[in-house]
Every structure is written in C-alpha cells, then in structure tokens.
Design a protein around this motif. Structure first.
Motif, PDB file in Angstrom:
ATOM      1  N   ILE A 202       0.835  -1.202   0.000  1.00 36.32           N
ATOM      2  CA  ILE A 202       0.000   0.000   0.000  1.00 36.32           C
ATOM      3  C   ILE A 202       0.869   1.250   0.000  1.00 36.32           C
ATOM      4  N   TRP A 203       1.895   1.278   0.838  1.00 32.41           N
ATOM      5  CA  TRP A 203       2.754   2.459   0.918  1.00 32.41           C
ATOM      6  C   TRP A 203       3.529   2.686  -0.385  1.00 32.41           C
ATOM      7  N   ASP A 204       4.059   1.608  -0.973  1.00 35.42           N
ATOM      8  CA  ASP A 204       4.925   1.764  -2.139  1.00 35.42           C
ATOM      9  C   ASP A 204       4.145   2.054  -3.414  1.00 35.42           C
ATOM     10  N   PHE A 205       2.867   1.710  -3.448  1.00 34.25           N
ATOM     11  CA  PHE A 205       2.055   2.059  -4.610  1.00 34.25           C
ATOM     12  C   PHE A 205       1.825   3.568  -4.686  1.00 34.25           C
ATOM     13  N   LYS A 206       1.809   4.233  -3.552  1.00 31.45           N
ATOM     14  CA  LYS A 206       1.519   5.671  -3.558  1.00 31.45           C
ATOM     15  C   LYS A 206       2.748   6.526  -3.251  1.00 31.45           C
ATOM     16  N   VAL A 207       3.928   6.011  -3.574  1.00 27.45           N
ATOM     17  CA  VAL A 207       5.154   6.797  -3.390  1.00 27.45           C
ATOM     18  C   VAL A 207       5.095   8.045  -4.261  1.00 27.45           C
ATOM     19  N   PHE A 208       5.375   9.177  -3.667  1.00 29.07           N
ATOM     20  CA  PHE A 208       5.375  10.440  -4.413  1.00 29.07           C
ATOM     21  C   PHE A 208       6.676  11.211  -4.199  1.00 29.07           C
ATOM     22  N   THR A 209       7.040  11.449  -2.959  1.00 30.12           N
ATOM     23  CA  THR A 209       8.170  12.314  -2.635  1.00 30.12           C
ATOM     24  C   THR A 209       9.462  11.821  -3.264  1.00 30.12           C
ATOM     25  N   GLN A 210       9.756  10.524  -3.108  1.00 30.74           N
ATOM     26  CA  GLN A 210      11.021   9.982  -3.579  1.00 30.74           C
ATOM     27  C   GLN A 210      11.166  10.062  -5.089  1.00 30.74           C
ATOM     28  N   VAL A 211      10.065  10.095  -5.817  1.00 28.52           N
ATOM     29  CA  VAL A 211      10.115  10.204  -7.280  1.00 28.52           C
ATOM     30  C   VAL A 211      10.091  11.672  -7.702  1.00 28.52           C
ATOM     31  N   PHE A 212       9.224  12.451  -7.099  1.00 31.84           N
ATOM     32  CA  PHE A 212       9.028  13.832  -7.528  1.00 31.84           C
ATOM     33  C   PHE A 212      10.271  14.690  -7.302  1.00 31.84           C
ATOM     34  N   LEU A 213      10.998  14.453  -6.225  1.00 33.73           N
ATOM     35  CA  LEU A 213      12.137  15.299  -5.891  1.00 33.73           C
ATOM     36  C   LEU A 213      13.391  14.972  -6.685  1.00 33.73           C
ATOM     37  N   MET A 214      13.430  13.790  -7.291  1.00 35.36           N
ATOM     38  CA  MET A 214      14.616  13.427  -8.070  1.00 35.36           C
ATOM     39  C   MET A 214      14.649  14.193  -9.382  1.00 35.36           C
ATOM     40  N   PRO A 215      15.842  14.496  -9.917  1.00 35.14           N
ATOM     41  CA  PRO A 215      15.943  15.249 -11.174  1.00 35.14           C
ATOM     42  C   PRO A 215      15.139  14.590 -12.289  1.00 35.14           C
ATOM     43  N   GLY A 216      14.233  15.354 -12.890  1.00 36.74           N
ATOM     44  CA  GLY A 216      13.364  14.848 -13.947  1.00 36.74           C
ATOM     45  C   GLY A 216      12.041  14.313 -13.436  1.00 36.74           C
ATOM     46  N   GLY A 217      11.937  14.039 -12.147  1.00 34.53           N
ATOM     47  CA  GLY A 217      10.725  13.461 -11.609  1.00 34.53           C
ATOM     48  C   GLY A 217       9.596  14.445 -11.410  1.00 34.53           C
ATOM     49  N   SER A 218       9.885  15.738 -11.473  1.00 35.97           N
ATOM     50  CA  SER A 218       8.857  16.749 -11.231  1.00 35.97           C
ATOM     51  C   SER A 218       8.117  17.172 -12.493  1.00 35.97           C
ATOM     52  N   GLY A 219       8.371  16.479 -13.609  1.00 33.81           N
ATOM     53  CA  GLY A 219       7.602  16.773 -14.810  1.00 33.81           C
ATOM     54  C   GLY A 219       8.409  16.899 -16.079  1.00 33.81           C
ATOM     55  N   SER A 220       9.716  17.113 -15.977  1.00 33.26           N
ATOM     56  CA  SER A 220      10.514  17.321 -17.181  1.00 33.26           C
ATOM     57  C   SER A 220      10.811  16.022 -17.929  1.00 33.26           C
ATOM     58  N   ASN A 221      10.620  14.871 -17.275  1.00 29.44           N
ATOM     59  CA  ASN A 221      10.889  13.584 -17.921  1.00 29.44           C
ATOM     60  C   ASN A 221       9.667  12.681 -17.766  1.00 29.44           C
ATOM     61  N   PRO A 222       8.764  12.673 -18.743  1.00 30.68           N
ATOM     62  CA  PRO A 222       7.538  11.863 -18.645  1.00 30.68           C
ATOM     63  C   PRO A 222       7.801  10.362 -18.526  1.00 30.68           C
ATOM     64  N   ASP A 223       8.994   9.891 -18.906  1.00 29.95           N
ATOM     65  CA  ASP A 223       9.279   8.458 -18.848  1.00 29.95           C
ATOM     66  C   ASP A 223       9.342   7.918 -17.424  1.00 29.95           C
ATOM     67  N   VAL A 224       9.441   8.806 -16.426  1.00 29.14           N
ATOM     68  CA  VAL A 224       9.583   8.332 -15.043  1.00 29.14           C
ATOM     69  C   VAL A 224       8.338   8.629 -14.205  1.00 29.14           C
ATOM     70  N   TYR A 225       7.234   8.999 -14.848  1.00 28.35           N
ATOM     71  CA  TYR A 225       6.002   9.246 -14.100  1.00 28.35           C
ATOM     72  C   TYR A 225       5.504   7.955 -13.438  1.00 28.35           C
ATOM     73  N   ASN A 226       5.026   8.076 -12.206  1.00 28.33           N
ATOM     74  CA  ASN A 226       4.145   7.054 -11.636  1.00 28.33           C
ATOM     75  C   ASN A 226       2.777   7.701 -11.417  1.00 28.33           C
ATOM     76  N   LEU A 227       1.816   6.965 -10.885  1.00 32.58           N
ATOM     77  CA  LEU A 227       0.457   7.497 -10.794  1.00 32.58           C
ATOM     78  C   LEU A 227       0.371   8.730  -9.907  1.00 32.58           C
ATOM     79  N   GLY A 228       1.084   8.717  -8.781  1.00 30.39           N
ATOM     80  CA  GLY A 228       1.045   9.867  -7.889  1.00 30.39           C
ATOM     81  C   GLY A 228       1.593  11.124  -8.540  1.00 30.39           C
ATOM     82  N   VAL A 229       2.748  11.005  -9.176  1.00 32.36           N
ATOM     83  CA  VAL A 229       3.361  12.156  -9.843  1.00 32.36           C
ATOM     84  C   VAL A 229       2.525  12.583 -11.037  1.00 32.36           C
ATOM     85  N   TYR A 230       2.017  11.618 -11.798  1.00 35.74           N
ATOM     86  CA  TYR A 230       1.189  11.949 -12.962  1.00 35.74           C
ATOM     87  C   TYR A 230      -0.042  12.743 -12.554  1.00 35.74           C
TER      88      TYR A 230
END
Length: 330
Positions: free
Chosen positions: A258-286
C-alpha cells in the motif's frame, strides 16, 4: 361447568398476574440488546466523524472533480460537468499503459520484495545478538526510518549526482562509467533503481522491528527439535519461522505494498521526476502534474481516483487475507 369456569378464571387470573413480569423482562432484554448494539458505535462515533471529515469528504470532492472540467479563477473556481470524459481520456491514453502504470506497479513490487527480504534478514540478525548489541543496532536502523523522506531523497541524489557524486566517482575510478557524461537520472531504469534503493532504505526498519517482535514469540524448543531432526538453518527458517509468524509477514507485505504504490516524494524530488521527464512518471506524480502543472484538475483527479481504487483493492485483499488467516488459526 362451575369447576370448568373456575379453572378458566384461575388460569386467566394467573396469566394476568404473570404478564407484567414477563413484559418487564422482555423490555429489559430489549434494552440490553439495544445497548449492546449501540454502545460500540457510540464509542466509535468521534473517530468516525473525524475520518469522515478528513478522508471520506475529500474523497467525495475528488470524485466530483474528476467528473468536471474545472477552471481556477480569481476568488474561486468553476467546474463544468463532463461526465466520464476525464476517465476516458486517461484510460485510452498511451502514457498511462506504457509508462505510468508499469512504473507504478513494477516499482512497487520491487520495493516490497526487497524491503521485506532485507527487513527479514536484519530481523534474523538482531534476533541472534545479545541484549546490548540488539538495542544499539535497533536504534541505529530506526534512524533510517525516522529520517524524513525529503532528507533521505536529497542524500541519494547527492550520492548519485553526475560528475561529483560519490557513486559516480567510485564507478568512474573503476572504469565502469565516465562520470562527466553519465547522468543516472535521465534513463528510466537507473532512475527507478535509485528510487528503489531510497524507498527500501527508508522502509526496511519497520519490517525488521515488526518481524523481530514476531521472532521473539517463537519458542526455542521448536528450533532445538529441528536441529535434533537434522534440519539446517534454511530448512528451520522455512519449516518453523515462516509458518509460525505467517500473519506478521502478511501484515508487513501488504502494508508495504500500500505504501509503495503511492510513493510520491522519492520520485518527484529526483531530477526529472517533477515533470521534465515523462518516462519516469508514476500514478502519484502523474496526478500532480496533470492537476497543478497543467492546470487540468479534472484529469488529475481522475488519476487520483484510479490510484485510490487500486489501493482500495489491495486493502480489501489485505483484510480478507487477515480474516482467512484468523479463521485458519481458530
């Protein structure tokens, strides 16, 4: 006739004399039954009100928003009802099926598997230590769990930063990469490999301490009997440890999922994870990008509802598994 009438009168009188007591007993039983049924709900009422206010009501609002084309204006916003158009666009888009869902699912299962495996290994190690070292090691690993996700993410970004990151410098010195031209965060696989390490590092202490608590409940006589029968350490683990504390493994596995399906912070804060690289989107970031970066709040809400439904399905499986396990134990 007189006797018969008398007996009828006597029986009628006796019945009339017993009636008030019977009625009082029935009323008392009804009150007791009513109290038994209502008391738990009265005790739960404050918590239920809080949950409705904090969880159910926002969820209803997100559901309504997902059915609208919502535009933010000065002083408020205006929504136009569009039905299920946002869901149709979401479910028919290639980005969801080729990128977002695969990233979400595979990343979550990789994190869960590694977190449970590492946490269990650490718990087995702690279980073999003496009281002093067990306390020292437990406090040390809990420091990783207590560290905020934001802080931990920036530490891993620093370690893998191009050119001057410690991992990049070590890999360059070994001839594995060229530190000046290698960027770990631009490609999908290395990006999520770093995110997985980050999530596992942050989550394994919970599994370790929980599994350790389960290990302490296993009688030592079981392991002694296994050794007498000639079972090695691996066989004792699978034949004694796992079956005995199976409910503990179920809890940590499904909660981690449950926790790992909704990971947001660890993906969003990494370079490219905040929107500049669509290849690394997960559902939370998307969902966040659609709502707040593109100002398409309806589409973002639809993605959030989809994520909620996935988590709800996992939760139902979790509860049913626990109930089934409880019935088997009985």
């Amino acid at each position: 006739m007189l006797v018969s009438d008398g007996s009828k009168d006597g029986s009628s009188g006796s019945s009339s004399l017993r009636s008030p007591r019977s009625d009082d007993g029935d009323a008392a039983r009804r009150r007791k039954r009513l109290t038994t049924l209502t008391r738990p709900w009265l005790l739960l009422a404050p918590a239920l009100v809080v949950l409705i206010g904090l969880l159910l009501w926002p969820l209803i609002q997100v559901g309504k928003l997902s059915l609208q084309d919502y535009v933010v204006k000065f002083g408020g916003g205006k929504g136009t009802y569009t039905g299920f158009d946002n869901y149709k666009d979401l479910l028919t888009g290639e980005l969801l099926w080729k990128t977002v869902l695969p990233n979400t699912v595979f990343f979550a299962f990789a994190c869960v598997g590694l977190t449970v495996a590492l946490g269990t290994a650490v718990a087995l190690l702690l279980n073999r230590l003496g009281p002093t070292w067990k306390l020292i090691c437990s406090v040390s690993i809990l420091a990783a769990w207590a560290m905020p996700a934001v802080t931990g993410t920036y530490v891993w970004i620093w370690l893998f930063s191009p050119e001057d990151g410690m991992v990049s410098q070590v890999a360059d010195s070994m001839g594995l990469i060229d530190a000046e031209t290698t960027n770990w965060f631009t490609e999908r696989l290395p990006f999520y490999a770093i995110a997985t390490i980050n999530v596992v590092h942050h989550g394994f202490p919970f599994v370790a301490i929980t599994v350790l608590a389960g290990l302490l409940t296993i009688p030592k006589e079981l392991y002694e009997a296994g050794e007498i029968d000639g079972a090695n350490a691996w066989q004792r683990f699978w034949k004694i440890t796992v079956p005995t504390i199976k409910p503990v493994f179920l809890v940590v596995t499904i909660l981690s999922t449950i926790w790992d399906f909704k990971v947001f912070t660890q993906v969003f804060l990494m370079p490219g994870g905040s929107g500049s690289n669509p290849d690394v989107y997960n559902l939370g970031v998307y969902s966040y990008i659609e709502a707040f970066a593109k100002n398409d709040y309806g589409a973002g809400a639809a993605a959030a509802v989809l994520l909620t439904l996935l988590l709800l399905a996992i939760t139902i499986v979790y509860i049913r598994t626990l109930f089934r396990q409880g019935e088997e134990d009985l």
